[in-house]
Motif scaffolding. Structure first.
Motif, PDB file in Angstrom:
ATOM      1  N   ALA A  13       1.010  -1.097  -0.091  1.00 57.55           N
ATOM      2  CA  ALA A  13       0.050  -0.035   0.117  1.00 57.55           C
ATOM      3  C   ALA A  13       0.917   1.352   0.106  1.00 57.55           C
ATOM      4  CB  ALA A  13      -0.866   0.079   1.111  1.00 57.55           C
ATOM      5  N   ASP A  14       2.012   1.174   0.682  1.00 53.91           N
ATOM      6  CA  ASP A  14       2.918   2.281   0.842  1.00 53.91           C
ATOM      7  C   ASP A  14       3.443   2.714  -0.635  1.00 53.91           C
ATOM      8  OD1 ASP A  14       2.486   3.060   3.570  1.00 53.91           O
ATOM      9  OD2 ASP A  14       4.060   2.059   4.172  1.00 53.91           O
ATOM     10  N   VAL A  15       3.890   1.670  -1.203  1.00 51.55           N
ATOM     11  CA  VAL A  15       4.735   1.655  -2.453  1.00 51.55           C
ATOM     12  C   VAL A  15       3.820   2.052  -3.591  1.00 51.55           C
ATOM     13  CG1 VAL A  15       6.063   0.510  -4.116  1.00 51.55           C
ATOM     14  CG2 VAL A  15       6.458  -0.047  -1.681  1.00 51.55           C
ATOM     15  N   LEU A  16       2.441   1.626  -3.468  1.00 52.23           N
ATOM     16  CA  LEU A  16       1.616   2.077  -4.583  1.00 52.23           C
ATOM     17  C   LEU A  16       0.991   3.388  -4.246  1.00 52.23           C
ATOM     18  CD1 LEU A  16      -0.771  -1.140  -4.515  1.00 52.23           C
ATOM     19  CD2 LEU A  16       0.608  -0.324  -6.544  1.00 52.23           C
ATOM     20  N   SER A  17       1.182   3.974  -3.045  1.00 55.11           N
ATOM     21  CA  SER A  17       0.713   5.360  -2.954  1.00 55.11           C
ATOM     22  C   SER A  17       2.028   6.189  -3.171  1.00 55.11           C
ATOM     23  CB  SER A  17       0.429   5.508  -1.356  1.00 55.11           C
ATOM     24  OG  SER A  17       0.433   6.848  -0.855  1.00 55.11           O
ATOM     25  N   ASP A  18       3.129   5.943  -2.980  1.00 52.20           N
ATOM     26  CA  ASP A  18       3.981   6.728  -3.806  1.00 52.20           C
ATOM     27  C   ASP A  18       4.187   6.679  -5.124  1.00 52.20           C
ATOM     28  OD1 ASP A  18       5.081   6.641  -0.932  1.00 52.20           O
ATOM     29  OD2 ASP A  18       6.786   5.477  -1.378  1.00 52.20           O
ATOM     30  N   PHE A  19       3.819   5.753  -5.831  1.00 50.03           N
ATOM     31  CA  PHE A  19       3.621   5.655  -7.155  1.00 50.03           C
ATOM     32  C   PHE A  19       2.699   6.260  -7.715  1.00 50.03           C
ATOM     33  CE2 PHE A  19       1.981   3.401 -11.140  1.00 50.03           C
ATOM     34  CZ  PHE A  19       2.877   3.608 -12.010  1.00 50.03           C
ATOM     35  N   ARG A  20       1.525   6.331  -7.187  1.00 51.22           N
ATOM     36  CA  ARG A  20       0.444   7.383  -7.566  1.00 51.22           C
ATOM     37  C   ARG A  20       0.853   8.557  -7.392  1.00 51.22           C
ATOM     38  NH1 ARG A  20      -3.695   6.860  -3.637  1.00 51.22           N
ATOM     39  NH2 ARG A  20      -2.908   8.834  -2.700  1.00 51.22           N
ATOM     40  N   ALA A 137      24.303  16.142 -18.365  1.00 49.31           N
ATOM     41  CA  ALA A 137      25.266  15.565 -17.335  1.00 49.31           C
ATOM     42  C   ALA A 137      24.122  15.072 -16.283  1.00 49.31           C
ATOM     43  CB  ALA A 137      26.367  16.571 -16.772  1.00 49.31           C
ATOM     44  N   GLU A 138      23.053  16.004 -15.806  1.00 47.81           N
ATOM     45  CA  GLU A 138      22.363  15.702 -14.737  1.00 47.81           C
ATOM     46  C   GLU A 138      21.439  14.267 -15.180  1.00 47.81           C
ATOM     47  OE1 GLU A 138      19.602  18.597 -13.120  1.00 47.81           O
ATOM     48  OE2 GLU A 138      21.074  20.202 -13.850  1.00 47.81           O
ATOM     49  N   LEU A 139      21.056  14.303 -16.514  1.00 47.92           N
ATOM     50  CA  LEU A 139      20.329  13.096 -16.863  1.00 47.92           C
ATOM     51  C   LEU A 139      21.243  11.793 -16.934  1.00 47.92           C
ATOM     52  CD1 LEU A 139      18.318  14.449 -20.037  1.00 47.92           C
ATOM     53  CD2 LEU A 139      17.535  14.132 -17.727  1.00 47.92           C
ATOM     54  N   SER A 140      22.636  11.882 -16.995  1.00 44.89           N
ATOM     55  CA  SER A 140      23.337  10.730 -16.965  1.00 44.89           C
ATOM     56  C   SER A 140      23.802  10.381 -15.508  1.00 44.89           C
ATOM     57  CB  SER A 140      24.703  10.928 -17.634  1.00 44.89           C
ATOM     58  OG  SER A 140      25.515  11.962 -16.786  1.00 44.89           O
ATOM     59  N   MET A 141      23.261  11.181 -14.558  1.00 39.19           N
ATOM     60  CA  MET A 141      23.690  10.879 -13.152  1.00 39.19           C
ATOM     61  C   MET A 141      22.565   9.987 -12.714  1.00 39.19           C
ATOM     62  SD  MET A 141      25.807  13.845 -11.669  1.00 39.19           S
ATOM     63  CE  MET A 141      24.701  15.027 -11.470  1.00 39.19           C
ATOM     64  N   ILE A 142      21.285  10.206 -13.163  1.00 35.80           N
ATOM     65  CA  ILE A 142      19.887   9.446 -12.806  1.00 35.80           C
ATOM     66  C   ILE A 142      20.046   7.874 -13.218  1.00 35.80           C
ATOM     67  CG2 ILE A 142      17.374   9.419 -13.002  1.00 35.80           C
ATOM     68  CD1 ILE A 142      17.721  12.572 -13.490  1.00 35.80           C
ATOM     69  N   THR A 143      20.765   7.062 -12.612  1.00 30.93           N
ATOM     70  CA  THR A 143      20.765   5.727 -12.727  1.00 30.93           C
ATOM     71  C   THR A 143      19.922   4.981 -11.961  1.00 30.93           C
ATOM     72  OG1 THR A 143      22.513   5.487 -11.121  1.00 30.93           O
ATOM     73  CG2 THR A 143      23.322   6.116 -13.441  1.00 30.93           C
ATOM     74  N   ASP A 144      19.628   3.630 -12.467  1.00 34.69           N
ATOM     75  CA  ASP A 144      19.071   2.691 -11.560  1.00 34.69           C
ATOM     76  C   ASP A 144      19.528   2.572 -10.037  1.00 34.69           C
ATOM     77  OD1 ASP A 144      16.906   2.071 -13.208  1.00 34.69           O
ATOM     78  OD2 ASP A 144      17.934   0.308 -14.145  1.00 34.69           O
ATOM     79  N   GLU A 145      21.027   2.364  -9.994  1.00 35.41           N
ATOM     80  CA  GLU A 145      21.609   2.216  -8.828  1.00 35.41           C
ATOM     81  C   GLU A 145      21.487   3.474  -7.598  1.00 35.41           C
ATOM     82  OE1 GLU A 145      23.182  -0.234 -11.857  1.00 35.41           O
ATOM     83  OE2 GLU A 145      23.043   2.032 -11.562  1.00 35.41           O
ATOM     84  N   VAL A 146      21.440   4.550  -8.436  1.00 39.20           N
ATOM     85  CA  VAL A 146      21.177   5.880  -7.629  1.00 39.20           C
ATOM     86  C   VAL A 146      19.868   5.943  -7.111  1.00 39.20           C
ATOM     87  CG1 VAL A 146      21.132   8.446  -7.776  1.00 39.20           C
ATOM     88  CG2 VAL A 146      23.142   7.469  -8.628  1.00 39.20           C
ATOM     89  N   VAL A 147      18.726   5.813  -7.917  1.00 36.44           N
ATOM     90  CA  VAL A 147      17.427   5.981  -7.657  1.00 36.44           C
ATOM     91  C   VAL A 147      17.158   4.901  -6.684  1.00 36.44           C
ATOM     92  CG1 VAL A 147      15.073   5.371  -8.523  1.00 36.44           C
ATOM     93  CG2 VAL A 147      16.598   6.888  -9.724  1.00 36.44           C
ATOM     94  N   TYR A 148      17.561   3.546  -6.874  1.00 35.85           N
ATOM     95  CA  TYR A 148      17.309   2.443  -6.107  1.00 35.85           C
ATOM     96  C   TYR A 148      17.691   2.816  -4.358  1.00 35.85           C
ATOM     97  CZ  TYR A 148      16.997  -2.406  -4.029  1.00 35.85           C
ATOM     98  OH  TYR A 148      16.726  -3.605  -3.485  1.00 35.85           O
ATOM     99  N   HIS A 149      18.951   3.305  -4.403  1.00 31.85           N
ATOM    100  CA  HIS A 149      19.397   3.386  -3.094  1.00 31.85           C
ATOM    101  C   HIS A 149      18.881   4.499  -2.489  1.00 31.85           C
ATOM    102  CE1 HIS A 149      22.230   0.444  -3.187  1.00 31.85           C
ATOM    103  NE2 HIS A 149      22.612   0.649  -4.150  1.00 31.85           N
ATOM    104  N   GLU A 150      18.498   5.670  -3.248  1.00 37.41           N
ATOM    105  CA  GLU A 150      17.595   6.821  -2.691  1.00 37.41           C
ATOM    106  C   GLU A 150      16.410   6.624  -2.273  1.00 37.41           C
ATOM    107  OE1 GLU A 150      17.317  10.003  -5.691  1.00 37.41           O
ATOM    108  OE2 GLU A 150      19.412  10.487  -5.402  1.00 37.41           O
ATOM    109  N   LEU A 151      15.773   5.731  -2.839  1.00 39.17           N
ATOM    110  CA  LEU A 151      14.309   5.181  -2.466  1.00 39.17           C
ATOM    111  C   LEU A 151      14.557   4.195  -1.232  1.00 39.17           C
ATOM    112  CD1 LEU A 151      12.602   4.519  -5.825  1.00 39.17           C
ATOM    113  CD2 LEU A 151      11.899   6.277  -4.295  1.00 39.17           C
ATOM    114  N   GLN A 152      15.610   3.599  -1.108  1.00 44.04           N
ATOM    115  CA  GLN A 152      15.913   2.833   0.123  1.00 44.04           C
ATOM    116  C   GLN A 152      16.025   3.705   1.189  1.00 44.04           C
ATOM    117  OE1 GLN A 152      19.289   0.284  -0.608  1.00 44.04           O
ATOM    118  NE2 GLN A 152      18.016  -1.656  -0.263  1.00 44.04           N
TER     119      GLN A 152
END
Length: 180
Positions: A13-20, A137-152
């Motif tokens: 429910a939390d993750v779905l709320s974030d997604f919404r 440069a900014e777009l290249s820094m938005i990687t799966d690894e960065v996003v995954y760890h920020e969300l964690q």
């Protein structure tokens, strides 16, 4: 039975709320410049691609295949884990899209500050190129690894139960399976 299905349900429910919430922000971002001449510039092209990607991640089919488990509680556990992977991967991708949109919107602000209501010309060309390079440069820094760890980190900071969150590898596999 491990007694964690309530926690799994709350996590989904939390993750779905974030997604919404992310989807709301993605849908609200502009995709068309006021000046038609700017339509093919890098930032506006990035914003349009984000809108397309946001629509795709919302519309792509869920993987509803769940292995059969022994007992009702075990079956519920298996289903919740599958739903968590689906919602978690969608939130992950939506966060990446949202961050790309934010970079593109900063690009628009920076570009407008350079142009000051005017149009591109030889006197501001190098500043506009630097603005484009900053966006890349900014777009290249938005990687799966960065996003995954920020969300964690965000989830842990909010005190959410994350013990059974999917791995980055699982999220990437889910996303690859849904790419066009």
């Amino acid at each position: 039975m491990d007694g964690l299905n309530h926690r799994r349900t709350v996590r989904v429910a939390d993750v779905l709320s974030d997604f919404r919430t992310l989807q709301y922000h993605i849908a609200a971002a502009p995709t068309e410049p006021l000046n038609v001449e700017d339509y093919y510039t890098e930032g506006w092209a990035a914003l349009r691609q984000c809108a397309i990607d946001g629509h795709h991640i919302l519309e792509c089919a869920a993987d509803t295949r769940v292995p059969e488990a022994d007992g009702e509680a075990e079956q519920e556990k298996a289903e919740l884990k599958q739903i968590l992977l689906d919602s978690y991967a969608r939130r992950h991708e939506a966060q990446k899209i949202y961050l790309r949109q934010a970079a593109a919107q900063r690009w628009i602000e920076n570009r407008e500050a350079i142009l000051q209501g005017g149009r591109p010309h030889t006197g501001n060309r190098s500043l506009l190129r630097a603005c484009d390079q900053q966006l890349r440069a900014e777009l290249s820094m938005i990687t799966d690894e960065v996003v995954y760890h920020e969300l964690q980190i965000s989830d842990q900071t909010m005190g959410r139960w994350t013990d059974e969150d999917p791995s980055l590898r699982s999220v990437q596999r889910w996303l690859r399976a849904r790419r066009r």
